[in-house]
Write an enzyme that holds these catalytic residues in place. Structure first.
Site, short mmCIF file in Angstrom:
data_model
loop_
_atom_site.label_atom_id
_atom_site.label_comp_id
_atom_site.label_asym_id
_atom_site.label_seq_id
_atom_site.Cartn_x
_atom_site.Cartn_y
_atom_site.Cartn_z
N HIS A 162 24.80 28.10 0.76
CA HIS A 162 24.12 29.13 1.52
C HIS A 162 24.34 28.97 3.03
O HIS A 162 24.49 27.86 3.52
CB HIS A 162 22.61 29.09 1.25
CG HIS A 162 22.27 29.30 -0.18
ND1 HIS A 162 21.11 28.82 -0.74
CD2 HIS A 162 22.92 29.92 -1.19
CE1 HIS A 162 21.06 29.15 -2.02
NE2 HIS A 162 22.17 29.81 -2.31
N ASN A 184 10.45 24.45 5.40
CA ASN A 184 10.42 24.90 4.00
C ASN A 184 10.35 23.71 3.05
O ASN A 184 10.88 22.65 3.36
CB ASN A 184 11.69 25.70 3.66
CG ASN A 184 11.89 26.88 4.57
OD1 ASN A 184 10.99 27.65 4.81
ND2 ASN A 184 13.09 27.00 5.10
N GLU A 199 8.73 8.09 10.66
CA GLU A 199 8.79 9.34 11.42
C GLU A 199 9.90 10.18 10.83
O GLU A 199 11.06 9.78 10.83
CB GLU A 199 9.10 9.06 12.90
CG GLU A 199 8.01 8.35 13.64
CD GLU A 199 8.41 8.02 15.08
OE1 GLU A 199 9.61 7.98 15.41
OE2 GLU A 199 7.48 7.80 15.88
N GLN A 201 11.10 26.86 11.65
CA GLN A 201 10.63 27.14 10.29
C GLN A 201 10.77 25.88 9.46
O GLN A 201 11.77 25.16 9.57
CB GLN A 201 11.45 28.27 9.67
CG GLN A 201 10.97 28.69 8.30
CD GLN A 201 11.71 29.93 7.79
OE1 GLN A 201 12.08 30.80 8.56
NE2 GLN A 201 11.90 30.01 6.49
N LYS A 243 22.21 35.13 -7.54
CA LYS A 243 22.92 35.20 -6.25
C LYS A 243 24.07 34.19 -6.21
O LYS A 243 25.17 34.52 -5.79
CB LYS A 243 21.93 34.94 -5.11
CG LYS A 243 22.55 34.68 -3.76
CD LYS A 243 21.46 34.32 -2.76
CE LYS A 243 21.97 33.49 -1.63
NZ LYS A 243 20.94 33.13 -0.68
N ASP A 244 23.80 32.95 -6.61
CA ASP A 244 24.83 31.91 -6.56
C ASP A 244 25.93 32.13 -7.59
O ASP A 244 27.08 31.77 -7.35
CB ASP A 244 24.19 30.53 -6.70
CG ASP A 244 23.33 30.18 -5.49
OD1 ASP A 244 23.52 30.78 -4.42
OD2 ASP A 244 22.46 29.30 -5.62
N TYR A 263 13.11 21.05 4.30
CA TYR A 263 14.07 21.29 5.38
C TYR A 263 13.44 22.04 6.53
O TYR A 263 12.63 22.92 6.36
CB TYR A 263 15.34 21.99 4.89
CG TYR A 263 15.20 23.17 3.98
CD1 TYR A 263 15.52 24.44 4.42
CD2 TYR A 263 14.79 23.01 2.66
CE1 TYR A 263 15.44 25.54 3.57
CE2 TYR A 263 14.69 24.10 1.81
CZ TYR A 263 15.02 25.36 2.28
OH TYR A 263 14.92 26.44 1.44
N LYS A 280 19.98 22.94 9.77
CA LYS A 280 18.95 22.45 8.85
C LYS A 280 18.89 20.93 8.86
O LYS A 280 19.92 20.26 8.75
CB LYS A 280 19.25 22.91 7.42
CG LYS A 280 19.19 24.41 7.24
CD LYS A 280 19.56 24.81 5.81
CE LYS A 280 19.52 26.32 5.66
NZ LYS A 280 19.99 26.73 4.33
N HIS A 302 25.45 25.20 3.20
CA HIS A 302 24.67 24.09 2.66
C HIS A 302 24.36 24.33 1.18
O HIS A 302 24.12 25.46 0.77
CB HIS A 302 23.36 23.96 3.44
CG HIS A 302 22.42 22.96 2.87
ND1 HIS A 302 21.28 23.34 2.19
CD2 HIS A 302 22.46 21.61 2.83
CE1 HIS A 302 20.65 22.25 1.78
NE2 HIS A 302 21.35 21.19 2.16
N ARG A 329 21.65 24.73 -5.88
CA ARG A 329 21.34 25.79 -4.93
C ARG A 329 22.42 25.76 -3.85
O ARG A 329 22.64 24.76 -3.20
CB ARG A 329 19.96 25.60 -4.31
CG ARG A 329 18.83 25.66 -5.33
CD ARG A 329 17.47 25.55 -4.65
NE ARG A 329 16.40 25.45 -5.60
CZ ARG A 329 15.79 26.50 -6.17
NH1 ARG A 329 16.18 27.72 -5.89
NH2 ARG A 329 14.81 26.31 -7.03
N ARG A 344 0.81 -1.22 0.00
CA ARG A 344 0.00 0.00 0.00
C ARG A 344 0.84 1.27 0.00
O ARG A 344 0.37 2.34 -0.35
CB ARG A 344 -0.92 0.03 1.22
CG ARG A 344 -1.90 -1.11 1.29
CD ARG A 344 -2.56 -1.20 2.64
NE ARG A 344 -1.53 -1.41 3.67
CZ ARG A 344 -1.61 -0.96 4.92
NH1 ARG A 344 -2.66 -0.29 5.33
NH2 ARG A 344 -0.63 -1.20 5.78
#
Length: 185
Positions: A61, A48, A28, A46, A165-166, A130, A70, A117, A58, A23
């Site tokens: 950062h 995301n 967790e 937070q 930015k990167d 994250y 994170k 990261h 990406r 199924r």
């Protein structure tokens, strides 16, 4: 839950116990007591989710002076995820570690505060999630060049799709010391 050392002290690969049958599956993704037992006692404030196309990279950062730890994972697709120790005075300063995160292996990667990261997408697309230990602060948002030769990350993409930015991010050696976290033993 199984933990696997990543090669950098503090950064951990976490494999949850997955219960599955014809199924589907259940696991967790976070359990406060179990995470505290493996040394991750941080409070997450937070959450995301991002979706990226194949070839997107990406990172790298970090936030300073409001660092974020994170807990990252992939819900769908496949990414190569990287953490870099950027703590001034750390014995592993400028060193990196990487892990493959996929919707199939259900792995999580703990990127502690004081680490930069980044990730690149290897599948057609990837949905990445994250949990963060600090709120996003645009004034503390920082980046390091993804292909900094002094760090030497072995990315599995040669010509990634990057944000403006990167593309403009400086190498680690060009970042003023006051914009990097300090190592505390």
């Amino acid at each position: 839950m199984k933990t696997i050392p990543s090669g950098l002290p503090g950064a951990l690969i976490i494999e949850p116990r997955v219960f599955g049958d014809e199924r589907g599956f259940f696991y967790e993704s976070y359990h406060q007591e179990k995470f505290e037992q493996i040394g991750i006692g941080s409070k997450f404030v937070q959450s995301n989710v991002s979706r990226s196309a194949q070839g997107v990279l990406r990172g790298l950062h970090y936030q300073w002076p409001h660092p974020q730890g994170k807990l990252v994972s992939v819900l769908e697709g496949e990414v190569y995820d990287v953490a870099v120790d950027i703590r001034r005075g750390s014995p592993t300063f400028g060193q990196w570690t990487g892990v493959m995160l996929t919707g199939e292996n259900h792995r999580h990667f703990w990127v502690p505060e004081g680490f930069a990261h980044g990730f690149c997408v290897l599948s057609e697309a990837a949905t990445f999630t994250y949990q963060c230990t600090a709120l996003y602060d645009p004034l503390a948002d920082r980046a390091i060049r993804w292909n900094d030769t002094a760090i030497g990350i072995d990315w599995p993409v040669s010509v990634p799709l990057l944000s403006e930015k990167d593309m403009r991010a400086p190498p680690l050696a060009d970042i003023p010391p006051e914009l990097l976290p300090a190592f505390t033993p």
